[in-house]
Design a protein around this motif. Structure first.
Motif, short mmCIF file in Angstrom:
data_model
loop_
_atom_site.label_atom_id
_atom_site.label_comp_id
_atom_site.label_asym_id
_atom_site.label_seq_id
_atom_site.Cartn_x
_atom_site.Cartn_y
_atom_site.Cartn_z
N SER A 184 125.51 30.07 36.98
CA SER A 184 124.25 29.65 36.95
C SER A 184 123.26 30.29 37.76
O SER A 184 123.25 30.06 38.98
CB SER A 184 124.34 27.95 36.56
N THR A 185 122.49 30.94 37.11
CA THR A 185 121.75 31.79 38.18
C THR A 185 120.07 31.76 38.01
O THR A 185 119.64 30.65 37.13
CB THR A 185 122.02 33.39 37.90
N ASN A 186 119.28 32.54 38.56
CA ASN A 186 117.84 32.37 38.39
C ASN A 186 117.04 33.80 37.68
O ASN A 186 117.98 34.66 37.11
CB ASN A 186 117.11 32.24 39.70
N LEU A 187 115.93 33.82 37.58
CA LEU A 187 115.33 35.16 36.76
C LEU A 187 115.91 36.48 37.25
O LEU A 187 116.21 37.45 36.60
CB LEU A 187 113.73 34.80 36.85
N SER A 188 115.93 36.32 38.75
CA SER A 188 116.22 37.84 39.40
C SER A 188 117.63 37.98 39.54
O SER A 188 118.06 38.99 39.87
CB SER A 188 115.45 37.94 40.71
N MET A 189 118.40 36.76 39.19
CA MET A 189 119.99 36.94 39.26
C MET A 189 120.34 37.20 40.66
O MET A 189 121.56 37.80 41.03
CB MET A 189 120.38 38.13 38.25
N THR A 190 119.90 36.55 41.69
CA THR A 190 120.29 36.92 43.02
C THR A 190 120.94 35.87 43.48
O THR A 190 121.30 35.87 44.76
CB THR A 190 118.59 37.19 43.81
N CYS A 191 120.97 34.60 42.93
CA CYS A 191 121.61 33.55 43.56
C CYS A 191 122.16 32.75 42.59
O CYS A 191 121.83 32.86 41.36
CB CYS A 191 120.58 32.66 44.51
N ASN A 192 123.04 31.70 43.04
CA ASN A 192 123.58 30.64 42.01
C ASN A 192 123.06 29.40 42.15
O ASN A 192 122.86 28.76 43.35
CB ASN A 192 125.17 30.57 42.10
N THR A 193 122.28 28.74 40.97
CA THR A 193 121.76 27.50 41.29
C THR A 193 122.79 26.60 41.05
O THR A 193 123.10 25.72 40.09
CB THR A 193 120.66 27.36 40.08
N ALA A 194 123.60 26.41 41.78
CA ALA A 194 124.89 25.70 42.03
C ALA A 194 124.51 24.10 42.50
O ALA A 194 123.60 23.66 43.12
CB ALA A 194 125.91 26.15 42.99
N THR A 195 125.46 23.26 42.17
CA THR A 195 125.34 21.77 42.50
C THR A 195 125.19 21.90 43.86
O THR A 195 124.41 20.96 44.56
CB THR A 195 126.65 21.04 42.05
N HIS A 213 127.50 45.91 43.90
CA HIS A 213 127.55 46.67 42.72
C HIS A 213 127.15 45.60 41.45
O HIS A 213 126.65 46.32 40.57
CB HIS A 213 128.85 47.27 42.25
N MET A 214 127.71 44.34 41.42
CA MET A 214 127.24 43.33 40.53
C MET A 214 125.71 43.27 40.40
O MET A 214 125.21 43.34 39.30
CB MET A 214 127.87 42.06 40.72
N LEU A 215 125.12 43.12 41.55
CA LEU A 215 123.57 43.06 41.47
C LEU A 215 123.05 44.13 40.80
O LEU A 215 121.75 44.19 40.10
CB LEU A 215 123.12 42.49 42.74
N GLN A 216 123.43 45.29 41.38
CA GLN A 216 123.00 46.56 40.90
C GLN A 216 123.01 46.73 39.28
O GLN A 216 122.29 47.21 38.62
CB GLN A 216 123.53 47.78 41.87
N LEU A 254 119.33 44.64 32.85
CA LEU A 254 118.54 43.62 32.90
C LEU A 254 117.12 43.80 33.79
O LEU A 254 116.84 43.14 34.40
CB LEU A 254 118.67 42.17 32.81
N PRO A 255 116.34 45.04 33.35
CA PRO A 255 115.19 45.36 34.56
C PRO A 255 114.15 44.22 34.59
O PRO A 255 113.59 44.15 35.80
CB PRO A 255 114.83 46.62 33.90
N ASN A 256 114.08 43.42 33.51
CA ASN A 256 113.02 42.52 33.52
C ASN A 256 113.47 41.03 33.90
O ASN A 256 112.72 40.09 33.75
CB ASN A 256 112.25 42.28 32.11
N GLY A 257 114.97 41.07 34.39
CA GLY A 257 115.54 39.59 34.52
C GLY A 257 116.05 39.09 33.49
O GLY A 257 116.00 39.51 32.30
N LEU A 258 116.72 37.91 33.87
CA LEU A 258 117.25 37.08 32.57
C LEU A 258 116.46 35.82 32.44
O LEU A 258 116.14 34.97 33.13
CB LEU A 258 118.52 36.63 33.38
N PRO A 259 115.79 35.93 31.19
CA PRO A 259 115.02 34.85 30.82
C PRO A 259 115.58 33.46 30.91
O PRO A 259 117.01 33.48 30.68
CB PRO A 259 114.19 35.12 29.47
N VAL A 260 114.95 32.38 30.99
CA VAL A 260 115.22 31.04 30.70
C VAL A 260 116.06 30.63 29.44
O VAL A 260 115.35 31.27 28.39
CB VAL A 260 114.43 29.84 30.96
N GLY A 261 116.94 30.08 29.39
CA GLY A 261 117.84 30.09 28.18
C GLY A 261 118.70 30.84 27.73
O GLY A 261 119.36 31.10 26.69
N THR A 311 123.84 33.03 33.44
CA THR A 311 122.95 32.38 32.65
C THR A 311 121.73 31.60 33.33
O THR A 311 122.08 31.36 34.42
CB THR A 311 123.32 31.12 31.77
N ASN A 312 120.43 31.39 32.84
CA ASN A 312 119.49 31.11 33.40
C ASN A 312 119.06 29.64 32.99
O ASN A 312 118.35 29.51 32.01
CB ASN A 312 118.19 31.92 33.25
#
Length: 217
Positions: A48-59, A74-77, A83-90, A109-110
């Motif tokens: 579970s992540t955010n638009l920029s996929m840089t962190c986990n929105t963990a409990t 390498h994963m973030l790269q 996904l150059p525009n990020g990961l949209p909500v949903g 997933t965002n």
């Protein structure tokens, strides 16, 4: 729900910590476990992540970078290029597991933020959360992931969803997806399971497991 020994249903094909078995559905397709996602052995784990996929929105706030760091640079790269525009909500996107040996794929997933809700936006937010579960399943199907490990998406301090609401909504979405009257048989063949629903093994969110159990009833 039927209880069995942890040894009888623990994942064996991948390294990692399968945590503590709590219970399973009568057919063994769905399991509840107390375990940590970042080292849980499953063909696909969910991040579970955010638009920029840089962190986990963990409990647990302290775990917000566990999967990002575990997967390596390498994963973030890879995600930024895919996904150059990020990961949209949903939405959801599958990536290789990179430096994580306990899984073959990571499905990112965002999840919508419930804290900023108004009465008029609640139906949209609920639909976006359903979309997260549906898109995760579609991405798992795409790579023929035999098993999937879900967290309780959106629960906890970060996104503010009520645990009982999201666990029930998530489990129902997963079950209906696999029971589809036309595509269900093919989906169950391609992802035979188990489908794991994880709760935090220790700490203030350990009681998450109660929400999963209530959803199974």
């Amino acid at each position: 729900m039927e209880a069995s020994s942890p040894e009888s249903s623990a994942p064996k094909a991948l390294p990692g910590d399968a945590g503590r078995f709590i219970c399973s559905s009568p057919d063994g397709r769905y399991e509840v476990r107390k375990a940590i996602m970042v080292n849980f052995p499953a063909a696909a784990i969910v991040n579970s992540t955010n638009l920029s996929m840089t962190c986990n929105t963990a409990t647990i706030p302290a775990a917000k970078f566990q999967i990002t760091k575990g997967g390596g640079s390498h994963m973030l790269q890879w995600l930024c290029e895919a996904l150059p525009n990020g990961l949209p909500v949903g939405e959801a996107a599958v990536s290789p597991s990179f430096d994580l040996p306990n899984c073959d794929h990571i499905i990112h997933t965002n999840v919508p933020n419930y804290r900023g809700r108004t009465r008029s936006t609640i139906p949209l937010l609920r639909q976006q959360l359903v979309d997260c579960y549906r898109r995760i399943l579609e991405e798992a199907y795409k790579v023929a992931a035999a098993s999937i490990a879900f967290p309780c998406l959106g629960a906890g301090l970060v996104l503010g969803w009520r645990r009982r609401d999201v666990s029930s909504l998530g489990l129902n979405t997963v079950r209906l997806w696999f029971k589809h009257p036309i595509h269900g048989a093919k989906r169950r063949e391609r992802t035979p399971g188990p489908i794991y629903f994880l709760s935090d093994p220790v700490g203030p969110y350990e009681h998450q497991v109660d929400s999963w159990l209530a959803a199974f009833e």
